[in-house]
Write a protein that holds these residues in place. Sequence first.
Motif, PDB file in Angstrom:
ATOM      1  N   ILE A 143       0.833  -1.205   0.000  1.00 39.28           N
ATOM      2  CA  ILE A 143       0.000   0.000   0.000  1.00 39.28           C
ATOM      3  C   ILE A 143       0.868   1.255   0.000  1.00 39.28           C
ATOM      4  O   ILE A 143       0.619   2.213  -0.742  1.00 39.28           O
ATOM      5  CB  ILE A 143      -0.939   0.004   1.226  1.00 39.28           C
ATOM      6  N   ILE A 144       1.908   1.255   0.837  1.00 37.71           N
ATOM      7  CA  ILE A 144       2.810   2.407   0.888  1.00 37.71           C
ATOM      8  C   ILE A 144       3.440   2.636  -0.482  1.00 37.71           C
ATOM      9  O   ILE A 144       3.537   3.763  -0.975  1.00 37.71           O
ATOM     10  CB  ILE A 144       3.904   2.195   1.955  1.00 37.71           C
ATOM     11  N   HIS A 145       3.858   1.542  -1.101  1.00 37.79           N
ATOM     12  CA  HIS A 145       4.478   1.643  -2.416  1.00 37.79           C
ATOM     13  C   HIS A 145       3.489   2.157  -3.453  1.00 37.79           C
ATOM     14  O   HIS A 145       3.814   2.999  -4.307  1.00 37.79           O
ATOM     15  CB  HIS A 145       5.018   0.274  -2.837  1.00 37.79           C
ATOM     16  N   TYR A 151       6.073   9.441 -10.023  1.00 36.01           N
ATOM     17  CA  TYR A 151       7.087  10.203 -10.753  1.00 36.01           C
ATOM     18  C   TYR A 151       8.396  10.334  -9.980  1.00 36.01           C
ATOM     19  O   TYR A 151       9.316  11.016 -10.412  1.00 36.01           O
ATOM     20  CB  TYR A 151       6.566  11.617 -11.073  1.00 36.01           C
ATOM     21  N   ILE A 152       8.491   9.679  -8.841  1.00 35.88           N
ATOM     22  CA  ILE A 152       9.689   9.837  -8.012  1.00 35.88           C
ATOM     23  C   ILE A 152      10.904   9.227  -8.706  1.00 35.88           C
ATOM     24  O   ILE A 152      10.807   8.218  -9.390  1.00 35.88           O
ATOM     25  CB  ILE A 152       9.495   9.188  -6.635  1.00 35.88           C
ATOM     26  N   SER A 153      12.048   9.877  -8.564  1.00 34.95           N
ATOM     27  CA  SER A 153      13.277   9.381  -9.171  1.00 34.95           C
ATOM     28  C   SER A 153      14.026   8.514  -8.173  1.00 34.95           C
ATOM     29  O   SER A 153      13.569   8.279  -7.061  1.00 34.95           O
ATOM     30  CB  SER A 153      14.154  10.564  -9.591  1.00 34.95           C
ATOM     31  N   ILE A 160      13.814   9.502   0.820  1.00 36.04           N
ATOM     32  CA  ILE A 160      13.827   9.548   2.289  1.00 36.04           C
ATOM     33  C   ILE A 160      12.426   9.490   2.893  1.00 36.04           C
ATOM     34  O   ILE A 160      12.195   8.724   3.838  1.00 36.04           O
ATOM     35  CB  ILE A 160      14.594  10.794   2.777  1.00 36.04           C
ATOM     36  N   PRO A 161      11.449  10.276   2.418  1.00 33.21           N
ATOM     37  CA  PRO A 161      10.094  10.170   3.012  1.00 33.21           C
ATOM     38  C   PRO A 161       9.516   8.761   2.899  1.00 33.21           C
ATOM     39  O   PRO A 161       8.904   8.258   3.841  1.00 33.21           O
ATOM     40  CB  PRO A 161       9.278  11.185   2.204  1.00 33.21           C
ATOM     41  N   PHE A 162       9.708   8.140   1.749  1.00 36.14           N
ATOM     42  CA  PHE A 162       9.218   6.781   1.535  1.00 36.14           C
ATOM     43  C   PHE A 162       9.872   5.814   2.518  1.00 36.14           C
ATOM     44  O   PHE A 162       9.208   4.995   3.165  1.00 36.14           O
ATOM     45  CB  PHE A 162       9.518   6.367   0.096  1.00 36.14           C
ATOM     46  N   LEU A 163      11.198   5.910   2.649  1.00 32.35           N
ATOM     47  CA  LEU A 163      11.931   5.028   3.556  1.00 32.35           C
ATOM     48  C   LEU A 163      11.558   5.306   5.011  1.00 32.35           C
ATOM     49  O   LEU A 163      11.484   4.381   5.821  1.00 32.35           O
ATOM     50  CB  LEU A 163      13.438   5.210   3.362  1.00 32.35           C
TER      51      LEU A 163
END
Length: 263
Positions: A143-145, A151-153, A160-163
Amino acid sequence: MSHTMRKEENALHDNELGRVIPCNALDWTDPFNWMRLGLLDLAKAPLVTLFYGIIFTLVPLGITFLVEQMDNHLVIAPAIVCFMLVAPFLAAGLYDVSWEFEKGHTPSLWHSIKAVHRNSVHEWAFAILLMVVMIFWLRIASIIHALYPPYISDDMSELIPFLAVGTIIGAVLASAVFMISAFTQPILVERKVDLMTAVLSSINAVWSNKLVMCIWAAIIFVCVLIGFATQFLAFLVLMPLLGFATWHGYIETITTKRKRNYM
């Protein structure tokens, strides 16, 4: 033992969900003593240790290989976390080895493999519980993914926010799993109790010894980091060592009506 243990009031002793096996109050040095005792067991049973060490090494290597074949590196972390969630169940054979030493017996590989059948219904229920948590974690990771901007590189600053979100959620889940599994499997291996009693007893023991169990969790975390840094090869030794040490932690933490026979 290096100190005199005293009975501590158990926060969940009267919990209506089920019985709770009382626990002892621990000293902050105890986790290091568990590692020392585990190292002695490891040295006395090198072949059995090697067998389980190979399994604990091949599983994450296999997961990583399959993930790479799928060309989706974002699922490596949750996949490895899944392995760590089921590791307590796989460690039942290692607990049996330490238990055999405690009883003055010579452990064998076949005897340790049969350990999972002593309380099979509840041990398999525990495995299913861990699998449910594993699936829950995978769904959250998916879900997070899925919700993250497409469009993130690959630039680390943008990742960092994702991690961070994944790390926070993973830490919360790992803490919950640690509480329910710290001593559940050793209890089920040795005692004819139901799963609820074993899980509540583990939660109670961790909650009643928060500082000591944080130290123990930190030791486990460092061992896992070393395993990752060595491409999982260190798991050949570290995972069996943690299994043996966990057994000694269990017999020092969870009370019995008779004196335990160990160094």
